[in-house]
Scaffold this motif. Structure first.
Motif, PDB file in Angstrom:
ATOM      1  N   SER A 110      97.692   5.415  58.546  1.00 52.77           N
ATOM      2  CA  SER A 110      99.053   5.802  58.284  1.00 52.77           C
ATOM      3  C   SER A 110      99.993   5.050  58.560  1.00 52.77           C
ATOM      4  O   SER A 110      99.900   4.038  59.811  1.00 52.77           O
ATOM      5  CB  SER A 110      99.355   7.200  58.747  1.00 52.77           C
ATOM      6  N   GLY A 112     102.639   5.692  60.358  1.00 50.34           N
ATOM      7  CA  GLY A 112     102.822   6.322  61.681  1.00 50.34           C
ATOM      8  C   GLY A 112     101.940   5.552  62.941  1.00 50.34           C
ATOM      9  O   GLY A 112     102.340   5.363  63.957  1.00 50.34           O
ATOM     10  N   LYS A 116     103.297   3.228  65.934  1.00 47.14           N
ATOM     11  CA  LYS A 116     102.863   3.586  67.441  1.00 47.14           C
ATOM     12  C   LYS A 116     102.259   2.375  68.022  1.00 47.14           C
ATOM     13  O   LYS A 116     102.716   1.812  69.084  1.00 47.14           O
ATOM     14  CB  LYS A 116     101.724   4.729  67.315  1.00 47.14           C
ATOM     15  N   ALA A 152     110.812   7.508  59.028  1.00 51.50           N
ATOM     16  CA  ALA A 152     109.636   7.231  59.788  1.00 51.50           C
ATOM     17  C   ALA A 152     109.841   6.405  61.056  1.00 51.50           C
ATOM     18  O   ALA A 152     109.915   6.822  62.361  1.00 51.50           O
ATOM     19  CB  ALA A 152     108.344   7.118  59.312  1.00 51.50           C
ATOM     20  N   SER A 156     110.837   7.677  64.791  1.00 52.41           N
ATOM     21  CA  SER A 156     110.164   7.204  65.992  1.00 52.41           C
ATOM     22  C   SER A 156     110.834   6.441  67.208  1.00 52.41           C
ATOM     23  O   SER A 156     110.445   6.457  68.191  1.00 52.41           O
ATOM     24  CB  SER A 156     108.943   6.294  65.424  1.00 52.41           C
ATOM     25  N   LEU A 212     104.476  10.293  68.404  1.00 50.95           N
ATOM     26  CA  LEU A 212     105.350  10.282  67.243  1.00 50.95           C
ATOM     27  C   LEU A 212     105.860  11.509  67.104  1.00 50.95           C
ATOM     28  O   LEU A 212     105.439  12.729  67.138  1.00 50.95           O
ATOM     29  CB  LEU A 212     104.467   9.875  66.201  1.00 50.95           C
ATOM     30  N   VAL A 216     105.826  12.553  61.401  1.00 51.91           N
ATOM     31  CA  VAL A 216     105.488  11.128  61.617  1.00 51.91           C
ATOM     32  C   VAL A 216     104.001  11.404  61.895  1.00 51.91           C
ATOM     33  O   VAL A 216     103.829  11.457  63.276  1.00 51.91           O
ATOM     34  CB  VAL A 216     106.402  10.368  62.122  1.00 51.91           C
ATOM     35  N   THR A 217     103.004  11.146  61.374  1.00 52.46           N
ATOM     36  CA  THR A 217     101.685  11.253  61.702  1.00 52.46           C
ATOM     37  C   THR A 217     100.748   9.967  62.017  1.00 52.46           C
ATOM     38  O   THR A 217     101.135   8.989  61.382  1.00 52.46           O
ATOM     39  CB  THR A 217     100.958  12.072  60.580  1.00 52.46           C
ATOM     40  N   ALA A 218      99.906   9.972  62.613  1.00 54.86           N
ATOM     41  CA  ALA A 218      99.240   9.052  62.996  1.00 54.86           C
ATOM     42  C   ALA A 218      97.961   8.930  62.531  1.00 54.86           C
ATOM     43  O   ALA A 218      97.026   8.233  62.563  1.00 54.86           O
ATOM     44  CB  ALA A 218      98.789   8.658  64.617  1.00 54.86           C
TER      45      ALA A 218
END
Length: 220
Positions: A110, A112, A116, A152, A156, A212, A216-218
């Motif tokens: 992703s 995200g 990160k 996003a 973040s 996150l 907003v996904t990792a």
């Protein structure tokens, strides 16, 4: 990095170096992945672009993510000088940041996760520097390709600012702007730390984990 001139003030379009109309020669393929550096890239892939200090170490952070990363490349963006050389960028008279282009498969990794990695791999509060590397080329930036990336990135940044503030850090100086023209850097710089494993890397994170925000996904 080498030839650093400690330039911390952005030039203007009038004072920037003129550059050239012809693109610089660069590598044909990614050293590690064996894929065409400039594409064409398969359908369904997306692009991301980040500036976080010396692009040698920054690029390595993203290729090390592995699955879902199609190709990474270093280059220059955000300035005024077309097709600038590395030496010209280092004068501080092009306005470019050293950046990493990441082409990725959002079905596997992703955006995200890329954010990160970006936040945790450098100190985004330092302005026109990163550690001992000083100058406009080392500024922190997220260069977005879509509204979804902007949302996003901004979410973040707000979330990470809360964590940094709690840890005693100052304001984040990262610019979040639409992706400008990307100029591929010379072949020697592409995947530099794969070719020179013990080469210079000036990156250093804050040690503060990036949590996150909601939405907003990792995950891939």
């Amino acid at each position: 990095m080498l030839f650093q001139r400690n330039k911390t003030e952005m030039p203007t379009v009038e004072t920037a170096l003129p550059g050239r109309a012809t693109a610089l020669p660069t590598a044909a393929e990614h050293v590690l992945f064996g894929r065409a550096l400039k594409g064409p890239y398969p359908a369904g892939l997306e692009s991301a672009m980040f500036g976080m200090g010396c692009f040698w170490g920054a690029e390595r952070k993203f290729w090390q993510l592995g699955a879902g990363i199609w190709v990474t490349a270093v280059g220059y963006a955000g300035g005024f000088t077309p097709n600038a050389t590395y030496e010209e960028v280092c004068t501080g008279r092009t306005g470019h940041a050293e950046v990493v282009l990441v082409v990725f498969d959002p079905r596997t990794i992703s955006y995200g996760t890329l954010l990160k990695t970006f936040w945790e791999s450098h100190d985004p509060t330092q302005g026109m520097r990163q550690g001992n590397d000083v100058g406009t080329q080392y500024r922190s930036g997220i260069y977005i390709f879509s509204d979804a990336q902007r949302q996003a990135a901004e979410a973040s940044r707000a979330s990470y600012q809360e964590r940094l503030t709690a840890a005693g850090y100052g304001p984040i100086t990262t610019e979040i702007v639409p992706a400008p023209a990307f100029y591929f850097a010379e072949e020697d710089h592409q995947q530099y730390l794969a070719k020179v494993p013990h080469g210079y890397c000036g990156l250093g994170g804050t040690g503060i984990a990036c949590a996150l925000p909601t939405g907003v996904t990792a995950a891939g």
